[in-house]
Motif scaffolding. Structure first.
Motif, PDB file in Angstrom:
ATOM      1  N   THR A 123       0.854  -1.004  -0.025  1.00 27.57           N
ATOM      2  CA  THR A 123      -0.041  -0.357   0.268  1.00 27.57           C
ATOM      3  C   THR A 123       0.653   1.491  -0.282  1.00 27.57           C
ATOM      4  N   TYR A 124       0.033   2.076  -0.432  1.00 23.76           N
ATOM      5  CA  TYR A 124       1.025   3.101  -0.486  1.00 23.76           C
ATOM      6  C   TYR A 124      -0.298   4.088   0.385  1.00 23.76           C
ATOM      7  N   GLU A 125       0.283   4.731   2.201  1.00 18.00           N
ATOM      8  CA  GLU A 125      -0.296   5.856   2.888  1.00 18.00           C
ATOM      9  C   GLU A 125      -0.091   7.004   3.054  1.00 18.00           C
ATOM     10  N   ALA A 141      -4.167   2.853  -0.913  1.00 15.21           N
ATOM     11  CA  ALA A 141      -4.329   2.697  -2.185  1.00 15.21           C
ATOM     12  C   ALA A 141      -2.548   1.645  -2.015  1.00 15.21           C
ATOM     13  N   GLY A 142      -3.665   0.454  -2.994  1.00 14.71           N
ATOM     14  CA  GLY A 142      -2.654  -0.601  -3.515  1.00 14.71           C
ATOM     15  C   GLY A 142      -3.478  -1.354  -3.958  1.00 14.71           C
ATOM     16  N   ASP A 198      -5.129 -15.368  -5.169  1.00 10.98           N
ATOM     17  CA  ASP A 198      -6.854 -13.960  -6.051  1.00 10.98           C
ATOM     18  C   ASP A 198      -5.636 -12.437  -4.977  1.00 10.98           C
ATOM     19  N   LEU A 199      -6.541 -11.840  -6.452  1.00 11.62           N
ATOM     20  CA  LEU A 199      -5.877 -10.490  -6.357  1.00 11.62           C
ATOM     21  C   LEU A 199      -6.797  -9.194  -6.617  1.00 11.62           C
ATOM     22  N   ALA A 200      -6.637  -8.084  -5.862  1.00 10.91           N
ATOM     23  CA  ALA A 200      -7.578  -7.178  -5.714  1.00 10.91           C
ATOM     24  C   ALA A 200      -6.640  -5.912  -5.433  1.00 10.91           C
ATOM     25  N   ALA A 201      -6.981  -4.770  -6.643  1.00 16.25           N
ATOM     26  CA  ALA A 201      -6.695  -3.487  -6.726  1.00 16.25           C
ATOM     27  C   ALA A 201      -7.498  -2.498  -5.745  1.00 16.25           C
ATOM     28  N   PHE A 202      -7.180  -2.036  -4.819  1.00 13.36           N
ATOM     29  CA  PHE A 202      -8.117  -0.981  -4.420  1.00 13.36           C
ATOM     30  C   PHE A 202      -7.441   0.399  -4.006  1.00 13.36           C
ATOM     31  N   SER A 241     -16.076   7.374   5.610  1.00 16.14           N
ATOM     32  CA  SER A 241     -14.755   6.361   4.548  1.00 16.14           C
ATOM     33  C   SER A 241     -15.597   6.073   3.089  1.00 16.14           C
ATOM     34  N   ALA A 242     -14.537   5.275   2.183  1.00 14.79           N
ATOM     35  CA  ALA A 242     -14.670   4.868   1.313  1.00 14.79           C
ATOM     36  C   ALA A 242     -13.835   3.908   0.969  1.00 14.79           C
ATOM     37  N   PHE A 243     -14.481   2.374   0.239  1.00 10.39           N
ATOM     38  CA  PHE A 243     -13.557   1.652  -0.504  1.00 10.39           C
ATOM     39  C   PHE A 243     -14.055   1.249  -1.869  1.00 10.39           C
ATOM     40  N   ILE A 244     -12.872   1.895  -2.688  1.00 14.01           N
ATOM     41  CA  ILE A 244     -12.814   1.245  -4.386  1.00 14.01           C
ATOM     42  C   ILE A 244     -12.335   0.342  -4.281  1.00 14.01           C
ATOM     43  N   ARG A 245     -12.944  -0.845  -4.869  1.00 19.89           N
ATOM     44  CA  ARG A 245     -12.263  -2.832  -5.439  1.00 19.89           C
ATOM     45  C   ARG A 245     -12.083  -2.541  -6.116  1.00 19.89           C
ATOM     46  N   GLY A 246     -11.420  -3.480  -7.074  1.00 17.15           N
ATOM     47  CA  GLY A 246     -11.671  -4.743  -8.240  1.00 17.15           C
ATOM     48  C   GLY A 246     -11.080  -5.659  -7.150  1.00 17.15           C
ATOM     49  N   GLU A 247     -11.808  -6.529  -7.385  1.00 22.30           N
ATOM     50  CA  GLU A 247     -11.265  -7.884  -7.068  1.00 22.30           C
ATOM     51  C   GLU A 247     -11.273  -9.561  -7.999  1.00 22.30           C
ATOM     52  N   ASN A 248     -10.606 -10.258  -7.546  1.00 25.06           N
ATOM     53  CA  ASN A 248     -10.896 -11.371  -8.228  1.00 25.06           C
ATOM     54  C   ASN A 248      -9.714 -10.913  -9.535  1.00 25.06           C
TER      55      ASN A 248
END
Length: 655
Positions: A554-556, A567-568, A603-607, A616-623
Motif C-alpha cells: 500500500t501507499y498511505e 491505495a494498493g 487471488d488479486l485485488a486492487a483498491f 470512509s470509502a472503499f473502491i475495489r476491483g477483486e478477482n
C-alpha cells in the motif's frame, strides 16, 4: 437501482435527524485502540466531542471502535481474511486456519454461517457520551449489496441501548447461487443510582438464506471456454433448469437452505461493597462504588433451525450423492432446537477498585428441546463452573483459570478446563501470552441424527471428543508483528465422511499451526504480510493447506490535513490440498481425499480506500486473477466468482 434510491433516502433522513454531520473525528486513524473524539485544540469544550467504548459480556476490558481504512476485510466486511466461502459472498464458510469447536455441552452443529452473524459472545455493550450512529452501504458487480446500521446512546449515565442491523445480498455469478441474509442485534445496559444493581441485555436474530447449486456439473475446464464467459450458462447440479428471481428484499431460489438463529440473554447482578462520594467541583459530586461481593443471575434462551428445500429435485444428483431410491418428489429437511438455561453465580472481588480481579463459582440448568420432521426430543443438563481472573490495574499481567463440568443430564461427563497467562514486558519486547485448554464433549447433534423427507439416519456409536490446545502468542506494537503458535491434540474427532454419514477419526492425531503477521513501513509505503503454516501428524481426518498467505502492498498518506488515503494491491494464496466438499441437504462441509484443489494464480485485488472526516470509502476491483487464469476454487466444483467491482461507504454521525 430502486434499492440504491431507497438507501439514499435512508441516508438523507438520518442526516436530517443528525444536525452535526460535519463533526471532525480526530485520533481515528489507527486500529482498534483509537479514540473517537474531535480535535478541540485550545477550546475547553466542543459540542461535537464524543468518547465511545464497548465491552464484551463477561470481559473487564474496554474496547474502542476501529476507524481504520487499511483493511477492507477487517474494518468493513468484518470477516477474517483466512475464511474460505463457497464462491459467493455470504455462502457457507470455513476457516482455512483450522479452529476446532471446543465448547462442552449441547451443540446443534450448524456453524457454516457463524462468521456472518451475531451472537452473545460478540455482543457489544456500549458506553458513549453522546448518541452515535453509523451507516454502511456497499454495491458490487451482479447487483451485490450490503447495508449496515448501528445506533447507540446513553439515555442517562445509567442506561445505554444499542441497535445493529446488517443486510447481505449477493446474486452471484453462477446459477442458483444467491445469498440473502438479515442480521439484527439489540443490546442494553442499566445500573441503579446507588450502583449496586446492574443489568445487561443481549438479543440477536440471524436469518441466513443460501441458494444451493451443488457445484458445477461439468468439468472445471469449461471455465476457460469463451462460450461460457457468461457464467449463468454453466450447468450446475441443483436448480439448473429453474430460474432464480432475486432482489435486495425479496429472493426466490429453486433450491435453498434457510438457517435461523436467535438468542435472548438477560444478566442481572447485585453487589455488596463500598461507595464514596467524590467531590469534583462546587456543583458536581460523583458517586463511586467498588463491589466486593456479587450475586449474578443469567437467563438465556437460544433457538436454532435449519431447513433445506428443493421443490424440483434432480434425480441423478440425489441418487448419486445420497444413495436414495429417488422418486423425484420434493426434498425437504427441517431441524429446530431450543435451549433455555438458568445460571446463578457468586463472585468475589479481592482487591477494591479492580473488577478485573475476581473469583467466581456457579451452577447452570439447561433444558433442550428439538423438533424434526419425524420425531421430537427433549432433555436437560446440569453444569458447574468457576473462574479465577486477575487482570492487574497496571495492565501488565493477565491471569485466568476457568473450568466447566457437566455432572448430570444428557451431556454428563462433558467438561472444559483452561488457563491463560499474559505478560506485557516492555515497549521493545511487547506482550507474550500462554494458553492451555482441554475439552471433553459429546459430538454435535448434527453428527448423531438427521432427518429428511427421503431418509433418516442415526449414529449411536460416537464417543466423546477430546481436544487439547496449547498456544504461545507474542505481539509487538513497536516492531509491528504478531506471532501465534497453536498445537492441537485431538481424539475421536468427528466429521462427515460423505454427504450424509458421520464418523470419528480412528486414532489420536495432532496439528501444528504457526501464524505470523508483520507490518513493514518505509516512508509512505507499506507491506502487510501474513503467513500461516499447518501440518497434521497422524491419521487426522481434517484437510488444511500447508501454507496460507496474504500480502497487501500500500501507499498511505494524509493529504490536505483531513484526507487519509490508502491505495494498493492485495494477494491471497494457499498451497493445493484436498479441500472439503459440501453437502447441501445437511448444510455441512464434508471430508474428502479424491480431488485436490489448487490456486491457478493468487487471488488479486486492487483498491483505493480513503477517509475524510466522518466518511470512509472503499473502491475495489477483486478477482483480477480471472483476467489471465482460471477461477480459483474454494472446494471441489465450487469456483470463486469472476472479476468483481465493489464500492463501499461508511459514515459516522454524532448528535
Amino acid at each position: 437501482m430502486r434499492s440504491f434510491i431507497l438507501i439514499c433516502c435512508l441516508l438523507i433522513g438520518v442526516q436530517c435527524a443528525h444536525a452535526q454531520i460535519g463533526q471532525r473525528f480526530g485520533n481515528m486513524g489507527g486500529g482498534g485502540g483509537s479514540t473517537m473524539q474531535r480535535d478541540t485544540g485550545s477550546h475547553a469544550h466542543e459540542p461535537d466531542t464524543i468518547t465511545i467504548s464497548y465491552r464484551l459480556l463477561g470481559e473487564p476490558t474496554d474496547y474502542k471502535l476501529d476507524s481504520s481504512v487499511a483493511d477492507f476485510t477487517a474494518s468493513f466486511l468484518r470477516i477474517p481474511a483466512s475464511y474460505a466461502f463457497l464462491g459467493n459472498n455470504g455462502s457457507p464458510a470455513r476457516n482455512l486456519l483450522f479452529t476446532p469447536f471446543m465448547k462442552p455441552g449441547f451443540d446443534a452443529g450448524y456453524h457454516t454461517f457463524d462468521v456472518y452473524g451475531f451472537n452473545h459472545q460478540n455482543a457489544r455493550i456500549y458506553t458513549t457520551t453522546k448518541p452515535y450512529s453509523e451507516l454502511q452501504y456497499m454495491i458490487g458487480s451482479q447487483q451485490e449489496q450490503q447495508i449496515g446500521v448501528l445506533h447507540t446512546q446513553n439515555r442517562t449515565d445509567r442506561f445505554n441501548f444499542g441497535f445493529e442491523y446488517n443486510k447481505k445480498y449477493a446474486p452471484g455469478f453462477f446459477r442458483s447461487q444467491a445469498t440473502n441474509h438479515d442480521i439484527y442485534r439489540i443490546t442494553g445496559r442499566y445500573n441503579s443510582r446507588d450502583k449496586r444493581y446492574n443489568a445487561y441485555l443481549s438479543y440477536f436474530f440471524n436469518k441466513f438464506i443460501n441458494g444451493e447449486n451443488g457445484g458445477l456439473r461439468v468439468a472445471d475446464s469449461v471455465l476457460d471456454n469463451p462460450d461460457y464467459s457468461q457464467r449463468k450458462t454453466v450447468d450446475v447440479n441443483l436448480g439448473n433448469y429453474t430460474a432464480t428471481t432475486s432482489g435486495l428484499f425479496s429472493t426466490t431460489m429453486p433450491v435453498k437452505n434457510t438457517n435461523k438463529q436467535s438468542g435472548f440473554m438477560l444478566v442481572q447482578q447485585y453487589d455488596w461493597g463500598k461507595g464514596d462520594t467524590i467531590h469534583v467541583n462546587d456543583t458536581t459530586d460523583y458517586y463511586k462504588f467498588d463491589p466486593v461481593f456479587r450475586v449474578q443471575y443469567t437467563f438465556k434462551m437460544d433457538n436454532n433451525g435449519l431447513e433445506y428445500l428443493d421443490g424440483q429435485p434432480d434425480t441423478f444428483y440425489y441418487a448419486n450423492k445420497y444413495r436414495w431410491a429417488f422418486s423425484g418428489d420434493t426434498v425437504r429437511a427441517k431441524h429446530e432446537w431450543r435451549n433455555i438455561s438458568n445460571d446463578v453465580s457468586l463472585i468475589q472481588f479481592p482487591i477494591r477498585g479492580n473488577q478485573g480481579h475476581f473469583l467466581s463459582a456457579g451452577a447452570r440448568f439447561e433444558s433442550i428441546r428439538g423438533t424434526f420432521l419425524d420425531a421430537n426430543i427433549s432433555f436437560s443438563n446440569l453444569a458447574l463452573h468457576g473462574e479465577y481472573r486477575n487482570k492487574t490495574r497496571n495492565q501488565k499481567w493477565d491471569l485466568s483459570a476457568k473450568g466447566e463440568f457437566y455432572f448430570a443430564g444428557q451431556n454428563t461427563g462433558d467438561y472444559n478446563v483452561s488457563g491463560m497467562l499474559s505478560r506485557y514486558l516492555n515497549e521493545t519486547l511487547g506482550n507474550v501470552h500462554l494458553f492451555f485448554s482441554n475439552t471433553n464433549r459429546e459430538a454435535s447433534y448434527i453428527y448423531k441424527y438427521f432427518s429428511s423427507s427421503y431418509d433418516s439416519w442415526y449414529n449411536s456409536t460416537l464417543g466423546k471428543e477430546n481436544i487439547t490446545q496449547l498456544q504461545f502468542a507474542a505481539n509487538n506494537k513497536k516492531l509491528k508483528y504478531n506471532l501465534t503458535v497453536n498445537y492441537y491434540l485431538m481424539e475421536n474427532y468427528t466429521y462427515f465422511q460423505n454427504y450424509y454419514t458421520s464418523a470419528q477419526a480412528p486414532a489420536l492425531f495432532n496439528l501444528l499451526q504457526v501464524i505470523f503477521s508483520k507490518h513493514f513501513r518505509y516512508r509512505h509505503y507499506n507491506w502487510y504480510a501474513d503467513f500461516a503454516f499447518q501440518q497434521v501428524h497422524g491419521d487426522g481426518r481434517i484437510n488444511v493447506p500447508t501454507i496460507w498467505t496474504r500480502h497487501r502492498l500500500t501507499y498511505e498518506n494524509k493529504i490536505f490535513n483531513n484526507l487519509n488515503l490508502v491505495a494498493g494491491i492485495e494477494g491471497k494464496y494457499n498451497t493445493s490440498y484436498y479441500a472439503d466438499d459440501y453437502s447441501p441437504v445437511v448444510g455441512q462441509f464434508v471430508y474428502q481425499t479424491t480431488q485436490r484443489v489448487k490456486y491457478y494464480a493468487p487471488d488479486l485485488a486492487a483498491f483505493v480506500h480513503f477517509r475524510i472526516k466522518s466518511l470512509s470509502a472503499f473502491i475495489r476491483g477483486e478477482n483480477l486473477n480471472t483476467f489471465f487464469a482460471t477461477n480459483n476454487f474454494a472446494g471441489p466444483a465450487y469456483p470463486y466468482n469472476n472479476f468483481t467491482f465493489r464500492l463501499g461507504l461508511r459514515w459516522w454521525f454524532i448528535n
